[in-house]
Scaffold this motif. Structure first.
Motif, PDB file in Angstrom:
ATOM      1  N   SER A 117       0.829  -1.208   0.000  1.00 38.46           N
ATOM      2  CA  SER A 117       0.000   0.000   0.000  1.00 38.46           C
ATOM      3  C   SER A 117       0.858   1.250   0.000  1.00 38.46           C
ATOM      4  N   SER A 118       1.988   1.225   0.747  1.00 39.42           N
ATOM      5  CA  SER A 118       2.888   2.389   0.756  1.00 39.42           C
ATOM      6  C   SER A 118       3.501   2.609  -0.620  1.00 39.42           C
ATOM      7  N   VAL A 119       3.940   1.508  -1.269  1.00 39.14           N
ATOM      8  CA  VAL A 119       4.537   1.627  -2.608  1.00 39.14           C
ATOM      9  C   VAL A 119       3.507   2.137  -3.605  1.00 39.14           C
TER      10      VAL A 119
ATOM     11  N   ILE B 222       3.756   5.557  -5.759  1.00 45.36           N
ATOM     12  CA  ILE B 222       3.659   5.589  -7.230  1.00 45.36           C
ATOM     13  C   ILE B 222       2.481   6.443  -7.666  1.00 45.36           C
ATOM     14  N   LEU B 223       1.363   6.323  -6.971  1.00 48.02           N
ATOM     15  CA  LEU B 223       0.194   7.134  -7.309  1.00 48.02           C
ATOM     16  C   LEU B 223       0.473   8.625  -7.101  1.00 48.02           C
ATOM     17  N   GLY B 224       1.224   8.943  -6.021  1.00 48.88           N
ATOM     18  CA  GLY B 224       1.594  10.339  -5.805  1.00 48.88           C
ATOM     19  C   GLY B 224       2.476  10.875  -6.913  1.00 48.88           C
ATOM     20  N   ILE B 225       3.440  10.035  -7.389  1.00 50.35           N
ATOM     21  CA  ILE B 225       4.306  10.460  -8.501  1.00 50.35           C
ATOM     22  C   ILE B 225       3.485  10.671  -9.765  1.00 50.35           C
ATOM     23  N   LEU B 226       2.554   9.741 -10.042  1.00 46.97           N
ATOM     24  CA  LEU B 226       1.746   9.856 -11.257  1.00 46.97           C
ATOM     25  C   LEU B 226       0.811  11.067 -11.200  1.00 46.97           C
ATOM     26  N   LEU B 227       0.317  11.405 -10.026  1.00 49.39           N
ATOM     27  CA  LEU B 227      -0.635  12.510  -9.902  1.00 49.39           C
ATOM     28  C   LEU B 227       0.039  13.859  -9.674  1.00 49.39           C
TER      29      LEU B 227
END
Length: 200
Positions: free
Chosen positions: A140-142, A146-151
């Motif tokens: 979940s942390s990873v 990744i979602l933070g980088i994409l957004l």
């Protein structure tokens, strides 16, 4: 029946009488006799005596082809009386010893199974559960990273657009306020002129 068959029949029925006495004591040991009437106990009693009758009839079939005579009942009664007078006390002691032995063996097997099977399985399951929780948290942390980088680009664009919109709204509000200030200036000048006329 020949004498030999009669002799074997009498011996078999005496043995059956002894068996009935032992079976009755065993049944009473595992089926306590209380004063209250119980339909389950009544059914168990009927089943017990039906099974004993079938067993005796099977023995008769094997010994004398199922011939029933008065001497058979006397031999049964003699065997039962022999058990009651000579064998009952010893059999009850043996029965209690066997029950105690089997209860002890059952408890020992239960402890062994609990110690060497159930407890290790519980430990392994707890370890697997803890490991799965750790893996779930890591994943979940990873995924959140990744979602933070994409957004992140969308976040920057959104902030930029929001600033633009806020600036436009601010500019429009300032324009409206300036217009309203101009409107209020004209009446103020008229009031000043009117006051000046009175002073003259």
């Amino acid at each position: 029946m020949s004498l030999t068959v009669q002799f074997y029949t009498i011996l078999a029925m005496i043995g059956s009488g002894i068996w009935i006495g032992a079976a009755l004591d065993t049944y009473h040991r595992f089926q306590p006799r209380d004063k209250k009437w119980n339909w389950l106990r009544f059914v168990n009693d009927i089943v017990f005596w039906v099974l004993q009758a079938l067993l005796i009839f099977y023995v008769l079939l094997q010994v004398n082809h199922g011939e029933v005579r008065v001497i058979i009942f006397l031999a049964l009664l003699c065997g039962f009386a022999c058990y009651q007078s000579l064998l009952q006390r010893g059999y009850k002691k043996l029965l209690e010893y066997l029950i105690t032995f089997f209860v002890g063996v059952t408890r020992m097997i239960k402890k062994l199974v609990s110690t060497f099977v159930i407890h290790p399985i519980k430990v392994i399951l707890n370890l697997l559960l803890t490991l799965s929780k750790m893996i779930g948290r890591l994943l979940s942390s990873v995924l959140l990273f990744i979602l933070g980088i994409l957004l992140f680009p969308f976040k920057i664009i959104g902030v930029f657009l929001l600033q633009k919109v806020l600036k436009r709204i601010q500019a429009k509000m300032l324009t409206k306020l300036k217009g309203k200030a101009g409107i209020w200036k004209k009446p103020t000048n008229k009031v000043k002129d009117w006051i000046g006329k009175f002073k003259r």
